[in-house]
Design a protein around this motif. Structure first.
Motif, PDB file in Angstrom:
ATOM      1  N   PHE A 184       0.858  -0.930   0.037  1.00 31.12           N
ATOM      2  CA  PHE A 184       0.001  -0.144  -0.101  1.00 31.12           C
ATOM      3  C   PHE A 184       1.014   1.247  -0.084  1.00 31.12           C
ATOM      4  O   PHE A 184       0.171   2.406  -0.389  1.00 31.12           O
ATOM      5  N   ASP A 185       2.051   1.299   0.386  1.00 30.71           N
ATOM      6  CA  ASP A 185       3.084   2.443   0.427  1.00 30.71           C
ATOM      7  C   ASP A 185       4.046   2.474  -0.634  1.00 30.71           C
ATOM      8  O   ASP A 185       4.567   1.266  -1.210  1.00 30.71           O
ATOM      9  N   PRO A 186       4.204   3.580  -1.126  1.00 32.52           N
ATOM     10  CA  PRO A 186       5.325   3.995  -2.320  1.00 32.52           C
ATOM     11  C   PRO A 186       6.643   3.466  -1.725  1.00 32.52           C
ATOM     12  O   PRO A 186       7.053   3.926  -0.619  1.00 32.52           O
ATOM     13  N   LEU A 187       7.706   2.792  -2.356  1.00 36.99           N
ATOM     14  CA  LEU A 187       9.145   2.497  -2.268  1.00 36.99           C
ATOM     15  C   LEU A 187       9.772   4.182  -2.727  1.00 36.99           C
ATOM     16  O   LEU A 187       9.095   4.797  -2.967  1.00 36.99           O
TER      17      LEU A 187
ATOM     18  N   GLU B 137       9.241   5.951  -5.908  1.00 41.86           N
ATOM     19  CA  GLU B 137       7.612   5.908  -6.401  1.00 41.86           C
ATOM     20  C   GLU B 137       6.632   7.003  -5.884  1.00 41.86           C
ATOM     21  O   GLU B 137       6.832   7.465  -4.682  1.00 41.86           O
ATOM     22  N   THR B 138       5.460   7.252  -6.610  1.00 40.56           N
ATOM     23  CA  THR B 138       4.960   8.205  -6.287  1.00 40.56           C
ATOM     24  C   THR B 138       3.514   7.737  -5.659  1.00 40.56           C
ATOM     25  O   THR B 138       2.570   8.218  -5.106  1.00 40.56           O
ATOM     26  N   GLY B 139       2.978   6.350  -6.015  1.00 37.97           N
ATOM     27  CA  GLY B 139       1.738   5.961  -5.484  1.00 37.97           C
ATOM     28  C   GLY B 139       2.053   4.503  -5.015  1.00 37.97           C
ATOM     29  O   GLY B 139       3.213   4.163  -4.497  1.00 37.97           O
ATOM     30  N   SER B 140       1.067   3.966  -4.420  1.00 33.00           N
ATOM     31  CA  SER B 140       1.131   2.695  -3.831  1.00 33.00           C
ATOM     32  C   SER B 140       2.081   1.643  -4.880  1.00 33.00           C
ATOM     33  O   SER B 140       1.985   1.763  -6.003  1.00 33.00           O
ATOM     34  N   HIS B 141       2.974   0.867  -4.110  1.00 29.04           N
ATOM     35  CA  HIS B 141       3.664  -0.107  -4.753  1.00 29.04           C
ATOM     36  C   HIS B 141       2.984  -1.217  -5.811  1.00 29.04           C
ATOM     37  O   HIS B 141       3.229  -1.326  -6.808  1.00 29.04           O
ATOM     38  N   GLY B 142       1.649  -1.530  -5.173  1.00 25.21           N
ATOM     39  CA  GLY B 142       0.839  -2.398  -5.868  1.00 25.21           C
ATOM     40  C   GLY B 142       1.294  -3.934  -5.597  1.00 25.21           C
ATOM     41  O   GLY B 142       1.666  -4.154  -4.811  1.00 25.21           O
ATOM     42  N   TRP B 143       1.063  -4.873  -6.492  1.00 23.29           N
ATOM     43  CA  TRP B 143       1.098  -6.344  -6.486  1.00 23.29           C
ATOM     44  C   TRP B 143       2.484  -6.894  -6.595  1.00 23.29           C
ATOM     45  O   TRP B 143       2.998  -6.319  -7.547  1.00 23.29           O
ATOM     46  N   GLU B 144       2.642  -7.858  -5.936  1.00 22.45           N
ATOM     47  CA  GLU B 144       3.789  -8.692  -5.898  1.00 22.45           C
ATOM     48  C   GLU B 144       3.369 -10.127  -5.762  1.00 22.45           C
ATOM     49  O   GLU B 144       2.604 -10.467  -4.987  1.00 22.45           O
TER      50      GLU B 144
END
Length: 879
Positions: free
Chosen positions: A857-860, A863-870
């Motif tokens: 849910f948080d950007p690394l 990054e500007t938005g949530s990181h997404g799926w892994e």
């Protein structure tokens, strides 16, 4: 030819007539009519004009067999017990017995016995048979293709099965019940058998099973009347399996199953009993079919009056005092009467519950009996007598284990807490089952303690533990891409090894096994690294006490990545050689779930033209001699693959020798000099490397870690697992600094991948591997790892199957964690958060397989938005 007796499988008009009479006539008339029908039946089957004398004895001159049957004539005659030369009464008991035996074989649809010839006192008989038809093929309509094979196996509808009316009836009942349990209350099943023409004259049929499940019957409303003390909402909540339609409820869907509904009516009354209404009852209940094909349930209640507990008196107790039993009962005068709680405090279903029955059984009184009796209920106050028959203490006579073909007896018997001559203790039986399951050699779900030869008069019992062995050795064979190239892994892990048989060629089946030792060999390689490791552990050093000895050796060679060629540079290498020796001892204080472990380890880090950001010297060596001490407690139960209760926690401290106290080096001066150097100047960079070589020649550090996880069974199958982790790497001498090894790298699947530089990799799903790095003074991320980390997770698990052949469970998780360089930056609430779903599969043939889908849910950094799926994989293989 005259017919003596016959039975037909499918047409029994006489029987139907008798049944119809039974339903319509008074009992006396019914009996008279049955007698008349019996006489008619005899007169039908035995004609008065037969050429034999009824009731006369004859000698059988021969018995022949005819009809549509594939069975050998001699076999049928022998089975009927009619034989040439036998003296029989016609008609008589011998003929009737023959019919019964043939009929009881369930192989024939028609059986008839004829007299073919009479010669004086010699009679010749013929047995005419028709075989039951065999099932040729079965067609199932109305269900998905993937379900058909299961239905065939569950109902034993294999080709060649004899098709009886009973087979059809049981199949129909099974399928009807099966789908009604799933909420298809209007399920209709129709079964037809169609004859098949066969050139071999064998009776065969094709079976057609038509299943019309209809639509799921959902419960629109549960209407409760007569309740004042408890609300509709609370009463509906007490009904665990019968729920009305609620679109926001996910785990428990609305469906009507009659059996579940009956159980829930009992639970509804239990809700009243828990609140003092012991006389509550269901006056009536009804099912109403609505126009929209849903149903409504109407329940009419009578609550009665609320009761309180009065005086509670114990009678017959000599082992425990009244005060001791009251502390276990935990019910006081004036408390609201709770019949459910009273029963739980006296004898709960849980094997390790804190109740009076277990208090007695843990003290040897297996044959004790405890009954609560209401002696008064005046003014809605219930006085109780808890009557106790203690009986004789029970002692174990013989204790045995069955089912262990590979594991040697002494490995099991040293784990037993129930020995011959010992006083019986239920707690020790439960603990034995738990610890046998945790060995990993047996299927934890199949371990069963069985009482044998229970003798209350002598106060003795025999105990037999039944175990089922599973594959306890593993072979890991993996291949995949990571770190820019292909990584191959070959690992052998023998978890029930026997080192004493290593030179015994007869013990290799395929390896020496049975002594409970662990031996592991592992090779992992890619173009960037090679690593070899060996480890061995003996859980009972000396064979008398649970003192675990372990040792390991490892060798790793890692090559630096060349950004120009995009390949490994073999001229730039980082070698690590390690050895460790450890002892772990089970404690008895504060309880024997605690283990104290100690280990001494040594690593040699050898750098050959290997320059990274972690340290400024590319050539040289570092040595890591450390002592690790840990205190852990593990009381999880029962299955190590899928624990349903208990907890695991551990605190460890890893310490090096504080060399700076006595090596005579002025580290403050070296630190000041290092800070003044300009690393962009070759000479200064070389000098910085020399300082780092001096500072890290012998690694000086201390490292403290904590990990705790708890398992709570929310329902019978649903398990909640919270987890907390924390780690800190510190320095004795701040001028010497925190070492560049032993650091924490957070993120991903928790696997070290291709980095072998002494780092500790922490799993945090939903983010790339080792991607969560602390920020430097300028606010930029580093790749040097962290000196502090914390992690919190919450996992919800649900088993799909826990059979020995495969243990499969699904999970949902939420977790958060972060990494820091110092306590100045530390904020336990500033976390990288994630959530997702996963599946774990454990099979003896393949080991543990798993996949997780995590959303960060948080950007690394960057990054500007949530990181997404892994997506994260776990792969292993076991034999």
């Amino acid at each position: 030819m005259k017919l003596l007796l016959n039975i037909k499988k499918e047409k029994d008009d006489l029987g139907k007539l008798v049944n119809n009479l039974a339903n319509k006539l008074p009992i006396k008339t019914y009996i008279k009519q049955c007698i008349v029908l019996f006489i008619v039946a005899i007169s039908f089957n035995v004609s008065a004009q037969d050429p034999y004398d009824a009731g006369k004895k004859y000698t059988l001159g021969g018995v022949s067999v005819s009809g549509n049957t594939t069975f050998n004539e001699q076999t049928i005659v022998a089975y009927s017990k009619l034989s040439e030369g036998q003296e029989v009464t016609i008609p008589g008991e011998e003929i009737g017995t023959a019919i019964k035996k043939l009929w009881g074989s369930n192989l024939f649809s028609d059986i008839e016995i004829y007299i073919t010839k009479i010669e004086g006192n010699v009679a010749y008989l013929e047995i005419r048979l028709s075989d039951l038809p065999q099932l040729n093929e079965v067609k199932i309509n109305g269900v998905k293709k993937g379900k058909i094979e299961g239905i065939i196996k569950e109902n034993k509808l294999e080709k060649g099965t004899k098709v009886t009316e009973n087979l059809k009836a049981t199949t129909k009942n099974y399928l009807t019940t099966k789908y009604q349990k799933e909420g298809f209350y209007n399920t209709k099943v129709n079964i037809n058998a169609v004859d098949v023409k066969d050139s071999l004259q064998i009776a065969r049929v094709n079976m057609v099973v038509n299943i019309d499940k209809g639509k799921k019957v959902k419960i629109k409303d549960i209407i409760i009347s007569g309740n004042e003390a408890l609300s509709d909402k609370k009463l509906r909540k007490s009904m665990k399996k019968t729920k009305q339609i609620n679109p926001i409820r996910i785990l428990k869907r609305s469906k009507y199953v009659e059996k579940d509904y009956e159980e829930d009516l009992t639970k509804l009354i239990d809700a009243y009993k828990e609140n003092g209404y012991r006389d509550a009852r269901v006056l009536s209940d009804s099912l109403i079919v609505n126009d929209d094909k849903t149903i409504s349930l109407q329940i009419n209640l009578e609550e009665g009056e609320q009761y309180k507990f009065g005086d509670i008196t114990f009678i017959g107790n000599t082992v425990y005092t009244n005060q001791q039993l009251n502390r276990v009962l935990r019910i006081n005068k004036g408390d609201t009467y709770n019949g459910v709680l009273l029963q739980e405090r006296i004898q709960d279903e849980s094997p390790d519950a804190d109740d009076i029955a277990n208090a007695y059984q843990n003290y040897g009184y297996l044959f004790s009996k405890i009954d609560p009796v209401e002696v008064s209920a005046d003014n809605n106050v219930i006085d109780l007598e808890i009557r106790i028959i203690e009986g004789k203490p029970a002692y174990f006579n013989n204790v045995s284990v069955v089912g262990n073909d590979k594991t040697n007896d002494h490995v099991i018997y040293r784990m037993l807490r129930t020995l011959p001559g010992q006083l019986y203790s239920k707690a020790n039986v439960v603990r034995t089952v738990r610890e046998l399951g945790q060995l990993g050699f047996f299927d934890a779900q199949e371990i069963s303690p069985d009482f044998k030869n229970v003798n209350p008069n002598e106060g003795t019992i025999d105990m037999e533990y039944s175990v089922k062995e599973t594959g306890s050795s593993q072979i890991e064979l993996q291949g995949g891409y990571g770190g820019g190239g292909f990584i191959g892994t070959l690992g052998l892990s023998f978890n029930n090894f026997s080192i004493k048989d290593i030179f015994n060629k007869d013990a290799y089946k395929p390896i020496p096994m049975g002594d409970g030792q662990k031996l592991a060999l592992r090779l992992q390689a890619s173009q960037f690294f090679q690593t070899y490791s060996f480890s061995f552990s003996e859980p009972w050093l000396g064979g008398k006490r649970p003192v675990q000895f372990s040792t390991s050796l490892s060798q790793t060679k890692q090559f630096l990545y060349n950004y120009q060629t995009r390949r490994a540079d073999k001229n730039q290498s980082f070698n690590i050689t390690g050895i460790s020796v450890g002892l772990a001892r089970r404690l008895s204080v504060p309880d024997d779930y605690f283990t104290l472990s100690q280990a001494i380890s040594f690593q040699l880090y050898d750098l050959n033209n290997y320059n990274t950001g972690l340290f400024t010297f590319g050539n040289g060596t570092s040595r890591n001699l450390s002592y690790t001490v840990g205190l852990s407690r593990d009381d999880t139960k029962i299955d190590p693959i899928y624990p349903i209760g208990g907890s695991r926690f551990g605190v460890t401290a890893k310490l090096s020798i504080p060399y700076s106290l006595f090596d005579g080096v002025d580290y403050k001066a070296l630190s000041n000099e290092y800070d003044l150097l300009d690393k962009s100047i070759p000479a200064d960079y070389t000098r910085a490397g020399e300082i780092d070589q001096e500072r890290y020649k012998w690694l000086e550090f201390y490292k403290v870690s904590f990990k705790g996880e708890w398992f709570t069974q929310i329902t019978k199958n649903l398990v909640l697992k919270p987890n907390v982790e924390f780690g800190f790497l510190g320095a004795y001498n701040n001028d010497r600094g925190v070492i560049p090894f032993e650091r924490y790298f957070v993120g991903g699947d928790g696997m070290a991948n291709f980095a072998m530089d002494g780092r500790e990799v922490i799993q945090l799903r939903g983010y790339p591997n080792q991607s969560i790095q602390p920020l430097d003074r300028d606010g930029n991320t580093t790749n040097d790892g962290a000196t502090i980390y914390n992690k919190f997770s919450l996992e919800l698990r649900y088993p799909i199957t826990l059979k020995a052949s495969a243990k499969i469970y699904a999970l949902a998780f939420m977790e958060g964690g972060s990494a820091y360089n110092s306590f100045k930056d530390y904020n336990p609430f500033n976390l990288y958060r994630s959530a997702g779903l996963g599946v774990r599969i454990f099979m003896p043939a393949f080991g543990l397989l798993g996949i997780d889908f995590g959303h960060g849910f948080d950007p690394l950094f960057g990054e500007t938005g949530s990181h997404g799926w892994e997506t994260h994989f776990i792969i292993g293989q076991q034999f």
